[in-house]
Design a protein around this motif. Structure first.
Motif, PDB file in Angstrom:
ATOM      1  N   PHE A   1       0.815  -1.214   0.000  1.00 56.63           N
ATOM      2  CA  PHE A   1       0.000   0.000   0.000  1.00 56.63           C
ATOM      3  C   PHE A   1       0.852   1.269   0.000  1.00 56.63           C
ATOM      4  N   THR A   2       1.994   1.219   0.690  1.00 53.88           N
ATOM      5  CA  THR A   2       2.843   2.417   0.789  1.00 53.88           C
ATOM      6  C   THR A   2       3.416   2.840  -0.564  1.00 53.88           C
ATOM      7  N   ALA A   3       3.454   1.908  -1.525  1.00 54.90           N
ATOM      8  CA  ALA A   3       3.980   2.245  -2.852  1.00 54.90           C
ATOM      9  C   ALA A   3       3.113   3.286  -3.556  1.00 54.90           C
ATOM     10  N   LEU A   4       1.840   3.399  -3.131  1.00 58.72           N
ATOM     11  CA  LEU A   4       0.958   4.403  -3.720  1.00 58.72           C
ATOM     12  C   LEU A   4       1.411   5.823  -3.378  1.00 58.72           C
ATOM     13  N   TYR A   5       2.265   5.938  -2.363  1.00 59.62           N
ATOM     14  CA  TYR A   5       2.748   7.245  -1.935  1.00 59.62           C
ATOM     15  C   TYR A   5       4.197   7.488  -2.350  1.00 59.62           C
ATOM     16  N   THR A   6       4.690   6.678  -3.289  1.00 62.89           N
ATOM     17  CA  THR A   6       6.063   6.857  -3.763  1.00 62.89           C
ATOM     18  C   THR A   6       6.238   8.238  -4.402  1.00 62.89           C
ATOM     19  N   GLY A   7       7.324   8.901  -4.032  1.00 65.20           N
ATOM     20  CA  GLY A   7       7.626  10.202  -4.626  1.00 65.20           C
ATOM     21  C   GLY A   7       6.857  11.360  -4.037  1.00 65.20           C
ATOM     22  N   VAL A   8       6.138  11.123  -2.923  1.00 66.09           N
ATOM     23  CA  VAL A   8       5.295  12.182  -2.368  1.00 66.09           C
ATOM     24  C   VAL A   8       6.110  13.235  -1.623  1.00 66.09           C
ATOM     25  N   ALA A   9       7.326  12.872  -1.179  1.00 72.13           N
ATOM     26  CA  ALA A   9       8.119  13.788  -0.342  1.00 72.13           C
ATOM     27  C   ALA A   9       8.423  15.103  -1.056  1.00 72.13           C
ATOM     28  N   ALA A  10       8.910  15.015  -2.298  1.00 73.79           N
ATOM     29  CA  ALA A  10       9.302  16.238  -3.023  1.00 73.79           C
ATOM     30  C   ALA A  10       8.121  17.184  -3.249  1.00 73.79           C
ATOM     31  N   PRO A  11       6.991  16.723  -3.809  1.00 72.65           N
ATOM     32  CA  PRO A  11       5.868  17.650  -3.992  1.00 72.65           C
ATOM     33  C   PRO A  11       5.250  18.102  -2.678  1.00 72.65           C
ATOM     34  N   LEU A  12       5.344  17.273  -1.623  1.00 73.32           N
ATOM     35  CA  LEU A  12       4.795  17.667  -0.327  1.00 73.32           C
ATOM     36  C   LEU A  12       5.574  18.840   0.259  1.00 73.32           C
ATOM     37  N   VAL A  13       6.910  18.768   0.175  1.00 71.61           N
ATOM     38  CA  VAL A  13       7.756  19.860   0.658  1.00 71.61           C
ATOM     39  C   VAL A  13       7.492  21.132  -0.139  1.00 71.61           C
ATOM     40  N   ALA A  14       7.255  20.971  -1.438  1.00 71.98           N
ATOM     41  CA  ALA A  14       7.074  22.137  -2.314  1.00 71.98           C
ATOM     42  C   ALA A  14       5.646  22.660  -2.325  1.00 71.98           C
ATOM     43  N   ALA A  15       4.703  21.929  -1.721  1.00 67.81           N
ATOM     44  CA  ALA A  15       3.287  22.284  -1.842  1.00 67.81           C
ATOM     45  C   ALA A  15       2.991  23.680  -1.295  1.00 67.81           C
ATOM     46  N   ALA A  16       3.438  23.949  -0.064  1.00 62.46           N
ATOM     47  CA  ALA A  16       3.120  25.247   0.550  1.00 62.46           C
ATOM     48  C   ALA A  16       3.698  26.421  -0.232  1.00 62.46           C
ATOM     49  N   PRO A  17       5.015  26.439  -0.550  1.00 54.49           N
ATOM     50  CA  PRO A  17       5.524  27.581  -1.328  1.00 54.49           C
ATOM     51  C   PRO A  17       4.938  27.667  -2.735  1.00 54.49           C
ATOM     52  N   THR A  18       4.659  26.504  -3.336  1.00 51.75           N
ATOM     53  CA  THR A  18       4.088  26.515  -4.688  1.00 51.75           C
ATOM     54  C   THR A  18       2.722  27.177  -4.703  1.00 51.75           C
ATOM     55  N   PHE A  19       1.849  26.762  -3.784  1.00 58.77           N
ATOM     56  CA  PHE A  19       0.504  27.349  -3.749  1.00 58.77           C
ATOM     57  C   PHE A  19       0.541  28.795  -3.288  1.00 58.77           C
ATOM     58  N   ALA A  20       1.474  29.125  -2.393  1.00 62.38           N
ATOM     59  CA  ALA A  20       1.608  30.517  -1.961  1.00 62.38           C
ATOM     60  C   ALA A  20       1.985  31.406  -3.143  1.00 62.38           C
ATOM     61  N   ILE A  21       2.963  30.960  -3.939  1.00 59.70           N
ATOM     62  CA  ILE A  21       3.378  31.716  -5.120  1.00 59.70           C
ATOM     63  C   ILE A  21       2.247  31.781  -6.136  1.00 59.70           C
ATOM     64  N   THR A  22       1.544  30.667  -6.320  1.00 60.53           N
ATOM     65  CA  THR A  22       0.458  30.612  -7.300  1.00 60.53           C
ATOM     66  C   THR A  22      -0.615  31.651  -7.012  1.00 60.53           C
ATOM     67  N   PHE A  23      -1.130  31.649  -5.782  1.00 56.95           N
ATOM     68  CA  PHE A  23      -2.232  32.556  -5.451  1.00 56.95           C
ATOM     69  C   PHE A  23      -1.751  33.996  -5.288  1.00 56.95           C
ATOM     70  N   ALA A  24      -0.527  34.174  -4.764  1.00 51.36           N
ATOM     71  CA  ALA A  24       0.000  35.529  -4.625  1.00 51.36           C
ATOM     72  C   ALA A  24       0.243  36.165  -5.996  1.00 51.36           C
ATOM     73  N   SER A  25       0.801  35.395  -6.926  1.00 51.31           N
ATOM     74  CA  SER A  25       1.067  35.939  -8.259  1.00 51.31           C
ATOM     75  C   SER A  25      -0.234  36.176  -9.027  1.00 51.31           C
ATOM     76  N   PHE A  26      -1.247  35.341  -8.777  1.00 51.01           N
ATOM     77  CA  PHE A  26      -2.565  35.583  -9.396  1.00 51.01           C
ATOM     78  C   PHE A  26      -3.145  36.903  -8.889  1.00 51.01           C
ATOM     79  N   ASP A  27      -3.076  37.126  -7.567  1.00 49.23           N
ATOM     80  CA  ASP A  27      -3.590  38.375  -6.996  1.00 49.23           C
ATOM     81  C   ASP A  27      -2.806  39.581  -7.497  1.00 49.23           C
ATOM     82  N   PHE A  28      -1.477  39.410  -7.663  1.00 45.94           N
ATOM     83  CA  PHE A  28      -0.652  40.497  -8.200  1.00 45.94           C
ATOM     84  C   PHE A  28      -1.086  40.852  -9.620  1.00 45.94           C
ATOM     85  N   ALA A  29      -1.266  39.818 -10.455  1.00 42.56           N
ATOM     86  CA  ALA A  29      -1.698  40.047 -11.838  1.00 42.56           C
ATOM     87  C   ALA A  29      -3.094  40.653 -11.882  1.00 42.56           C
TER      88      ALA A  29
END
Length: 297
Positions: free
Chosen positions: A33-61
């Motif tokens: 079952f744990t194989a379903l979560y393979t590779g989750v570490a990298a996007p999990l670490v990047a999730a908060a800054p990615t979404f912060a940049i996404t919504f902040a840059s949308f509001d800026f535009a």
């Protein structure tokens, strides 16, 4: 979890077609079952800054396009602001997607008896850098941009349009007197936010999935296997036809609606709370100012 199944479906375009849940069942039986979560570490670490940049840059535009006018963006302006947000998050999204794709592709290699190349996401990033420097880590960046810019344009354009229409429908169902007045830009309801957010997530993947297939193939490959995204696209088209570009759409849509329902609900609720806090602070400042003025007189 669903994304892992989708990524492996995109990779194995010449395998017998199993479908989303067939692929998930195969992964669980073969690797646990744990194989379903393979590779989750990298996007999990990047999730908060990615979404912060996404919504902040949308509001800026959004602020840039509106230029202080008391109006809402047009659907075309919403798409343009969304496209800008897709470009803005590229510096974080591209390397984490590269690591994620390699880690998820490695699961299939281990099942075939091949030795694991990476011990984890961090080990993968280190080895990529040693093998080819930043160029290796950022392989597939242009394909990521070609996915995220139109994908985010559809994402925010759909959300803004759907939210307004649903808010308008809610006004009609509540039998409000003046339904000709469009909903205010900061008007909030849980129902409209959740439904519009889910639809936005699905619209994003419908637009982005062809380039996501190309990107996943390119980023899961060793450095030098393909000359670029167009080379991947050419080979996919030649060997499997146009349908190969939509491989993995089902798991993406299954994940997209609930994930983006939660995402937009969280964002809009945070905006409401911060807006109320700012308004209260402004009122408090105004009251203090009046108090000092009265005391002076």
């Amino acid at each position: 979890m669903v994304q892992t199944a989708g990524t492996q479906a995109k990779e194995a375009v010449t395998e017998k077609k199993r479908g989303t849940f067939g692929t998930m069942r195969k992964i669980v039986i073969r690797d646990g079952f744990t194989a379903l979560y393979t590779g989750v570490a990298a996007p999990l670490v990047a999730a908060a800054p990615t979404f912060a940049i996404t919504f902040a840059s949308f509001d800026f535009a959004k602020s840039f396009l509106i230029q202080g006018e008391n109006r809402q963006m047009t659907p075309l302006e919403s798409c343009a602001a969304g496209g800008f947000s897709g470009f803005s998050m590229l510096i974080i999204r591209a390397p984490t997607e590269r690591v994620k794709c390699l880690m998820q592709a490695q699961t299939g290699d281990i099942a075939l008896g091949r030795k694991a190349l990476y011990d984890g996401s961090l080990d993968c990033a280190k080895k990529l850098y040693r093998e080819g420097g930043l160029r290796n880590i950022f392989q597939g960046s242009m394909a990521t941009a070609a996915r995220d810019i139109p994908g985010n344009a559809a994402y925010f354009g759909t959300y803004e349009l759907a939210r307004r229409q649903i808010l308008w429908l809610e006004k009609i169902l509540r039998n409000e007197d003046d339904i000709t007045v469009p909903p205010a830009g900061n008007e909030f309801s849980v129902g409209s936010t959740m439904i519009a957010g889910g639809l936005a997530g699905m619209a994003n993947w419908i637009v982005a999935i062809p380039m996501d297939v190309v990107k996943s193939r390119l980023q899961a490959a060793p450095l030098g296997k393909y000359t670029g995204a167009m080379d991947v696209l050419r080979q996919l088209w030649y060997t499997d036809g146009p349908r190969a570009l939509f491989r993995g759409l089902s798991p993406a849509l299954i994940r997209a609606f609930p994930a983006n329902t939660a995402c937009f609900l969280g964002v809009e609720m945070a905006r409401q709370v911060m807006g109320e806090a700012e308004e209260n602070q402004t009122k408090k400042g105004a009251n203090i100012s009046r108090t000092f003025t009265c005391a002076a007189h």
